[in-house]
Structures are given as structure tokens and as C-alpha cells.
Enzyme design. Structure first.
Site, PDB file in Angstrom:
ATOM      1  N   ALA A  98      10.508  -3.873  -2.874  1.00  0.00           N
ATOM      2  CA  ALA A  98       9.834  -3.225  -4.001  1.00  0.00           C
ATOM      3  C   ALA A  98       9.183  -4.287  -4.885  1.00  0.00           C
ATOM      4  O   ALA A  98       8.275  -4.004  -5.646  1.00  0.00           O
ATOM      5  CB  ALA A  98      10.827  -2.403  -4.810  1.00  0.00           C
ATOM      6  N   ASP A  99       9.686  -5.537  -4.757  1.00  0.00           N
ATOM      7  CA  ASP A  99       9.160  -6.647  -5.562  1.00  0.00           C
ATOM      8  C   ASP A  99       9.073  -6.240  -7.030  1.00  0.00           C
ATOM      9  O   ASP A  99       8.056  -6.431  -7.691  1.00  0.00           O
ATOM     10  CB  ASP A  99       7.793  -7.089  -5.027  1.00  0.00           C
ATOM     11  N   HIS A 100      10.164  -5.678  -7.504  1.00  0.00           N
ATOM     12  CA  HIS A 100      10.199  -5.162  -8.878  1.00  0.00           C
ATOM     13  C   HIS A 100      10.114  -6.328  -9.861  1.00  0.00           C
ATOM     14  O   HIS A 100      10.966  -7.207  -9.868  1.00  0.00           O
ATOM     15  CB  HIS A 100      11.512  -4.402  -9.071  1.00  0.00           C
ATOM     16  N   ARG A 156       3.692  -2.336  -2.204  1.00  0.00           N
ATOM     17  CA  ARG A 156       2.368  -2.116  -2.808  1.00  0.00           C
ATOM     18  C   ARG A 156       1.281  -2.836  -2.023  1.00  0.00           C
ATOM     19  O   ARG A 156       0.131  -2.411  -2.024  1.00  0.00           O
ATOM     20  CB  ARG A 156       2.358  -2.549  -4.277  1.00  0.00           C
ATOM     21  N   GLY A 173      13.766  -8.060  -3.222  1.00  0.00           N
ATOM     22  CA  GLY A 173      12.927  -8.903  -4.086  1.00  0.00           C
ATOM     23  C   GLY A 173      12.902  -8.396  -5.501  1.00  0.00           C
ATOM     24  O   GLY A 173      11.841  -8.050  -6.017  1.00  0.00           O
TER      25      GLY A 173
END
Lengths: 317, 415
Positions: free
Chosen positions: B285-287, B239, B42
Site C-alpha cells: 500500500a506504501d502508506h 497505486r 511498506g
């Protein structure tokens, strides 16, 4: 307040009872100044109070402005239309501009919850929240509580009914926090779209009919219905709202004869409140306006930290 | 060749020396563990189009610092990746060997209206399809997209959300929102989104990956769909295992917590942790790098998103209470199985270390890590994306439609 040296007033959530009492007591002293022939004391001479309004407002802005002037502060009005901020300067940049003018206090109104907190976190001056989105409008709730105290004495154990769009009302929310701290019992009522279940997290009882809340109320506070909500999926029409949630004489007859009727203004006559109720003997709507100036004087006085109230020629205070 | 001295290779019991790359360093790796490097399914790369967010060098440095060797990149950049030419241009290998696997758009311009050139993008190297997290409002378009994509063997990444409810509010709709005076986004937005997609997967048999799952009922719905045998995988963000809406009480109106979808309740968070543990959910990590001017604003006006590459592993390891097998399944073996080729790559981690996340020293150009200030367990020491995996065993490739139940993903090589 003086002891703790609070820098800002961002809301009434978490403000202690003694502090609210100090503000209200101080406001009573301030009200005395407004009754003098010369309605001005030199307390805040040389201090600068900025009103920074990102939403249209006449009452609150002029009330703060007059309050500051009666304490001899210099005032500066910043009215920023919301349309210009969406494409132009950000709140932080506007605030940096104001910072360069060395204000002592900034009174801010903004459409976003937390806008006052953003300024308070980033700048050294005192911030007074004059309305942030749907979050809080503490000076309005304080003037409401002062008005109630005038009529009822103590707020302890009093029953306050708040009717209307509680979900989106910063006035209602500040009153809920402040009144519950002062020991009052708050009940709210309104259409389901305006009193959703998550309000149960607040210190209130949620009812859905007006008659459920007005019967034994000491105070009925009617909230303003925003015209833009009418005819949308939130509310079908003004007449339907008036029929089920408006306060008219018939409904008032079901309340205690000495019930105190309040409204933060401006009023939509015939929608949330009937004209004869708004102008009738139970209504304290104009007292609210007078008390607004006194409460705002008290806030500026306490937050800007002067202990000397001074006096004018006409009184030997 | 970098030599790791006395490293514990994941799945082995005795430390040994391992050669992992192409330079001459020698690293004293006593007490450290070598894992397969992580994959972020992601990743908003932040470029092209947003120079203040990220570029290839900063993204690669951030990925290496966080132990990520492979990134599935969102098409939601400027211009959007919705043509085979854009896909080819977005297929990159960054400094240090970090590989970017582009997802091509499902619909042209990510508008949710017309199909993008799915087949040509697949031929140009699209690793998957995605509308960059935007829900496809029109159910007919969504169904057509799933049917069409299935014919090209491309997995469709979808963030489950009812397109209208999705627009409501800025934090989770609950008592916290009521207390803080913030507009709420209801959990029903996600629940409806998942129900709708699962119903269409059932009829189309398209291969779908649900992203950014955040609710307990969402996890239950994914678990049920997988138990039914539908070709559905799903992920949440690392997170989301650490943070929930109660963080808003601690840091009111902090725009680093402006996330979309929003942080849900503590009970939802617990369900996400359980979902990762039992293999229902993978992790991302959905950076999402954001420039200071996108965050230095009123909460409602700030741009949603948080960086993640440099805190994701530690967040997962902390929230999963040191269950390294679950971390490996959720960040290494599980996501690798969803990419068209099986990447290699190794990461060296210290499982004993703790550290406080400090976005100011992150390698990403952006500073908006929602976990900033949190003390987390486990720390990445080095990442070798191009190293061949030195396991005695090999990473077992799995049928994509089966659940990633093997917690290690590592088996003895035959012969």
C-alpha cells in the site's frame, strides 16, 4: 482573450495563436503610449498590481512595475528572499497576506515550477507568471516574439535558433511553445548537459553544434549562461563554452547577413555572446527591453479586462 | 462472535456461514467474498514524531478500513527505529487488532555509514531490516550489511536506487517532464540500484526484498534474478498499477502526485501489472501519510508520499482487471510469507462494487491519497485481523526464497 475571459497567464503552452496575436497587436498599441509625452493612460486607475518576486530580478520586476504605472494602476512590490522562505513563511501564507490587500493582479516569480499555478488555483485574482523554476516565462517570450515580428513581419515559417542551456531555461521553453504555435520552426543547440534527449517531446529540432543551427536561421537567440554552472560537472569552463557555443563575429559571418540576434539579458559578455555582436547591427537586445514594457502593459490591460485605452493631452487616439 | 451469513469463502464455490471474531454482530454477507486480510510491507506509520500525520488509532482505523491486518512499519520515524529498545516499543497491536511489525534500521540513524545493532534488534522482535527507503550510498557498507544480516536470518528491505541519481528531479525524466518544465528523475537511478543490489546478493546470498520497483527494466531485472534462484523478492505499490506520469498532464503540479520514486511511464506501468500477474512482484500500500502543511506547497518543496491503505486493494483489483487470485497472491499470501510468523486475519470484500476514492472520508489522519478522485472496482466491507482463517484448507507456508507462484496460496489441509 477578451472573449474567453482568461483569468491568468501561466505559460504559453496551450495558448492559441489568435490569443498570442491579440496580445502582440495590443502591445503595438501600448508601445504608442510609451512614445507620448505623457506616458500614462487612466485605464487601470484604482486597480492594484502586486509584484511578488521570490528570486532576484531587476529587469522583469521593473518592467512590470512601469507597465502597471503607465496604465495608472497602483503597484506594490513584494521581494521575498528565498532564504527566508525556506525556514519561514510558505508561498501560500505570503499569498494569503497579499490576498488581504485586495490586489487585482499578482505578478509572481519563483524558483519552483508550478508556483504561479498554485496561486492561480487558490486565489481569485489574476496571476501572471514572471518565471516559475525552469518551466515558463511567458511575458519574456511574448516580448521576444513582438521583437521578431517587428523585424520579420510574420513569424510563419521563420527559422529560430535557440542556443545554450535550453534544458533549464524558462525563456527558451516559453519561446518554443509560443513560436511553434505561431508557425515558426525552432532549432536548439547546446552542450549535451543542457540539451538532453527528452527535449524531443517539445516542438523543436535538437542539434549539438551551433553551426548546425545558425546557417539559415532568421533569428539567433542566445541564452544566458548561469555562472554557477561553470566549472561544475555541467560545463568545464567559460572559455570552453565560448569556444563551442558562444556567438562571436566569426560565427555570425556564417549566418544570414540580416539575421536577428537576441538575448534575454543580462548578458555575460564574452561567454555566450561577444561584445561586438551584442552591440552590433544585428542585435535587437535593447528593442527587447522596450518591447517588454509594451507587452506587459498589453497583458495587464487584457487580463484586467478594460476595453478603453484612453488618451492623453498630446494625442487624440 | 460476528457471524457472516452466506459468505463466499475465497477458494470455495458454495456460500456458507462463517464466524470470524469476538463480538456479537451478524453481517449479511450475501454476494461478498472472504479473503485473507492484507499485509502492507511498506508502511510509513507516521508516528512517533509526526502527530499531524498519524497516530496508532488513526493508522489502525485506516488499515481496518482498507482491509489490512498487518503492517510492516518503516524505521524512518522520529526517533528512528535503530535500537532494540525502539524496536520493542514499535512492536504494537492497535485498536481492532491491527498488528505493527517493526523493521529495524540497517544502519545507525539511517545514515548509511555504520551498522545498527542488527542482532539485538532481531532478538527484540524486528520483523525485517530497512533503511526506510534511503539508498545506502557506500557499496562496502551495503555489502557488509547484507553479509551481517544474513547471519541473523533477517530479510533486508531495500529501495533500489543510485544514491546520486536518486536526488535528481521530482517527476519521471521524460517528455512529460520536458513539457511541464519539471526536473526529471531518470529511470536509470532504479536500474543501477537493482543491478548493484543483485550483484551483492549473488555474492552474499543475503535475503533481500526490493521495494517500490517502478520501471520495466527493473521488473525484468528482478525476474531474471529470481529465475537465477537468488533469494530476492520485490514489490511495487498498488497505486503504481493505476497511475503513471500521464497523470501529471491531467493534474499539473498537484502535490498529491509528488512521490518518490516518481510515477514512471505508461509502458513501465504495464510492465508492473505484468510483473504482479506472473508473481515477480508483490504489492504494497506504501502508506505514507503527510500533513496538510507538507503538501500545501510548491510541488518541488512538498514532501513526497501518498497514503495508500484505504485505496490499495481497489487499485490493485482494478488494475489487475478483477483477477482476485493475483490480488490475493500479491497482498495476502505473498507478503505473509515474508513476515517471521504467519498472521491470520480475514477481510470481507465486495467485488462487484465500484466507488470513487474520496480521501476526505478516509480514516487516516492524512488526506494525501494520490488516487483521490479515481473510480475503482472492489470495496472492502470489514476487516477481522484477529480472526482465525476459516478455510477448509490452510495457508501454505512457503520457503521464503521461492517465488510466490501459487496464485491462491490456499491448499487443502492434509487430513
Amino acid at each position: 482573450m477578451r472573449g474567453r475571459k482568461r483569468k491568468d497567464l501561466l505559460g504559453l503552452r496551450g495558448v492559441e495563436r489568435a490569443e498570442i496575436e491579440e496580445i502582440l497587436d495590443t502591445a503595438e498599441q501600448m508601445r504608442e503610449i510609451s512614445r507620448r509625452k505623457v506616458k500614462k493612460v487612466p485605464t487601470l486607475r484604482g486597480r492594484t498590481v502586486v509584484t511578488l518576486f521570490f528570486e532576484n530580478s531587476t529587469r522583469t520586476r521593473t518592467s512590470f512595475d512601469l507597465a502597471a504605472k503607465r496604465l495608472s494602476a497602483d503597484t506594490l512590490g513584494f521581494a521575498v528572499s528565498t532564504s527566508s522562505t525556506t525556514k519561514g513563511e510558505t508561498l501560500m501564507d505570503t499569498a494569503r497576506t497579499i490576498f488581504a490587500m485586495s490586489p487585482d493582479a499578482v505578478v509572481v516569480r519563483h524558483a519552483c515550477a508550478g508556483a504561479a499555478h498554485l496561486l492561480a488555483r487558490n486565489f481569485p485574482w489574476t496571476v501572471i507568471n514572471a518565471g516559475d523554476g525552469i518551466n515558463e516565462h511567458p511575458s519574456q517570450a511574448l516580448l521576444d516574439m513582438l521583437t521578431m515580428r517587428d523585424r520579420l513581419g510574420s513569424l510563419e515559417g521563420r527559422k529560430v535558433a535557440i542556443v545554450g542551456d535550453v534544458q533549464h531555461s524558462r525563456v527558451a521553453r516559453s519561446n518554443i511553445f509560443g513560436l511553434s504555435t505561431m508557425g515558426a520552426k525552432v532549432r536548439v543547440a547546446g552542450p549535451g548537459t543542457m540539451c538532453r534527449a527528452d527535449l524531443a517531446a517539445l516542438p523543436v529540432e535538437i542539434r549539438h553544434t551551433v553551426d548546425d543551427v545558425v546557417g539559415d536561421a532568421d533569428v539567433i537567440m542566445m541564452l544566458r549562461i548561469q555562472r554557477e554552472r561553470l566549472g561544475r560537472a555541467v560545463l568545464p569552463s567559460a572559455r570552453e563554452y565560448a569556444a563551442f557555443y558562444g556567438l562571436d563575429l566569426d560565427r555570425l559571418k556564417r549566418a544570414r547577413p540580416d539575421v536577428v540576434v537576441m538575448h534575454p539579458g543580462p548578458i555575460n559578455r564574452g561567454v555566450e555572446i561577444a561584445a561586438d555582436v551584442a552591440d552590433g547591427p544585428n542585435s535587437v537586445i535593447l528593442d527587447q527591453v522596450t518591447n517588454g514594457i509594451a507587452v506587459r502593459m498589453a497583458l495587464l490591460f487584457l487580463l484586467l479586462g478594460h476595453a478603453d485605452l484612453g488618451s492623453d493631452d498630446a494625442s487624440a487616439a | 462472535m460476528p457471524r457472516l451469513l452466506e459468505v463466499t469463502v475465497y477458494g470455495e464455490s458454495t456460500p456458507r456461514d462463517v464466524v470470524v471474531g469476538a463480538d456479537d454482530r451478524t453481517i449479511d454477507a450475501r454476494g461478498l467474498v472472504l479473503l485473507p486480510s492484507f499485509v502492507d510491507l511498506g508502511c510509513d506509520p507516521g508516528f512517533p514524531g509526526f502527530p499531524a500525520r498519524e497516530d496508532l488509532a488513526s493508522l489502525s482505523a485506516s488499515a481496518l478500513s482498507g482491509g489490512f491486518g498487518d503492517l510492516l512499519t518503516s524505521p524512518l520515524v522520529d526517533p528512528v527505529v535503530d535500537t532494540p529498545e525502539q524496536v520493542a516499543a514499535a512492536s504494537r497491536v492497535g485498536p481492532g487488532g491491527v498488528r505493527l511489525w517493526p523493521a529495524g534500521a540497517v544502519t545507525r540513524g539511517l545514515s548509511g555509514e555504520e551498522l545498527a545493532e542488527i542482532g539485538l534488534m532481531g532478538a527484540a522482535g524486528a520483523a525485517a531490516l530497512s533503511d526506510g527507503g534511503r539508498p545506502i550510498r557506500d557499496t562496502v557498507v551495503l555489502r557488509n550489511a547484507l553479509e551481517y544480516a544474513r547471519g541473523f536470518g533477517l530479510r533486508v528491505f531495500l529501495r533500489p536506487a543510485d544514491a546520486d541519481l536518486d536526488l535528481l528531479g521530482v517527476i519521471h525524466e521524460s517528455g512529460v517532464a520536458a513539457e511541464l518544465g519539471m526536473r526529471g528523475n531518470p529511470a536509470a537511478a532504479e536500474e543501477i540500484g537493482i543491478a548493484r543490489i543483485v550483484a551483492l546478493v549473488r555474492s552474499t546470498r543475503a535475503t533481500v526484498h526490493l521495494t517500490r520497483v517502478g520501471t520495466a527494466r527493473g521488473v525484468a531485472a528482478v525476474r531474471a534474478a529470481r529465475a537465477e534462484g537468488l533469494p530476492v523478492t520485490a514489490s511495487t505499490t498498488a497505486r503504481n498499477l493505476v497511475l503513471d506520469e500521464s497523470e501529471h498532464h491531467l493534474r499539473p503540479y498537484d502535490t498529491r502526485l509528488r512521490l518518490h520514486p516518481p510515477l514512471r511511464s505508461p509502458a513501465d506501468r504495464a510492465a508492473l501489472v505484468a510483473g504482479v500477474r506472473d508473481g515477480t512482484l508483490l504489492l504494497t500500500a506504501d502508506h505514507s501519510p503527510r500533513a496538510p502543511e507538507e503538501k500545501d506547497l510548491e510541488f518541488e518543496l512538498s514532501t513526497p508520499g501518498s497514503t495508500g491503505l484505504e485505496s490499495a486493494f481497489s487499485a490493485a483489483f482494478t488494475a489487475l482487471d478483477g483477477d482476485i487470485a493475483a490480488v490475493v497472491a500479491a497482498f495476502c499470501t505473498g507478503p505473509r510469507a515474508l513476515l517471521p510468523e504467519r498472521p491470520g486475519g480475514c477481510v470481507l470484500v465486495d467485488l462487484q462494487a465500484t466507488h470513487v476514492v474520496d480521501a476526505a472520508v478516509h480514516r487516516s489522519r492524512a488526506r494525501n491519497d494520490a488516487l483521490d478522485g479515481h473510480r475503482l472496482r472492489g470495496q472492502v466491507r470489514a476487516c477481522f485481523p484477529e480472526a482465525s482463517i476459516p478455510w477448509v484448507g490452510v495457508l501454505v507456508s512457503r520457503d521464503d526464497s521461492t517465488p510466490p507462484h501459487d496464485p491462491s496460496g490456499l491448499r487443502e489441509a492434509p487430513g
